[in-house]
Design an enzyme around this catalytic site. Sequence first.
Site, PDB file in Angstrom:
ATOM      1  N   HIS A  37      44.538 -27.387 -42.693  1.00 17.91           N
ATOM      2  CA  HIS A  37      43.231 -27.764 -42.169  1.00 17.91           C
ATOM      3  C   HIS A  37      43.190 -27.674 -40.647  1.00 17.91           C
ATOM      4  O   HIS A  37      42.410 -26.914 -40.099  1.00 17.91           O
ATOM      5  CB  HIS A  37      42.863 -29.166 -42.630  1.00 17.91           C
ATOM      6  N   THR A  38      44.004 -28.444 -39.951  1.00 18.23           N
ATOM      7  CA  THR A  38      43.927 -28.435 -38.501  1.00 18.23           C
ATOM      8  C   THR A  38      45.261 -28.074 -37.872  1.00 18.23           C
ATOM      9  O   THR A  38      45.610 -28.563 -36.818  1.00 18.23           O
ATOM     10  CB  THR A  38      43.473 -29.801 -37.967  1.00 18.23           C
ATOM     11  N   LEU A  39      46.025 -27.231 -38.530  1.00 14.67           N
ATOM     12  CA  LEU A  39      47.292 -26.824 -37.953  1.00 14.67           C
ATOM     13  C   LEU A  39      47.088 -25.805 -36.842  1.00 14.67           C
ATOM     14  O   LEU A  39      47.955 -25.624 -36.004  1.00 14.67           O
ATOM     15  CB  LEU A  39      48.219 -26.266 -39.022  1.00 14.67           C
TER      16      LEU A  39
END
Length: 143
Positions: A37-39
Amino acid sequence: MAGTYTTHMHLPKMVDMQEKVAEFWQEEAALSQPRKHTLQPIVTGTSVLGIKCKDGVVIAADTLGSYGSLARFRDISRLMKVNDSTIIGGFGDYADFQFIMKLLEQQTIDDNVVGDGVYRDAPSIHNWLRCVLYNRRSKMNPL
């Protein structure tokens, strides 16, 4: 021509099995990758500096928001005044910092609604935020 006959069989086209096996495993590997998701955050910023002085703390942050390697946003606030005794600074993915700002704004509103004159100081805000973030990480939904 008595003993000769012909059949019109269609022979299959020769297939390179190594190529087919490689394609299969590449597709399998692509399907088995975990969700990210927010890597790889979209808008990021990095510089927040805090210095402890004799009479208090000085905190500063840059206002640049990078979109990948492009310096896209030049006016992003990375500091937030929580109350009269606490300022918070954030770096990394700006969406995560926006989420934390919303949480802190709601917490400040809740403190004001109670109206007992007691406000959270920096250590209590730190502990509250630590618990919130640990809870999200434990539920496999980190910021």
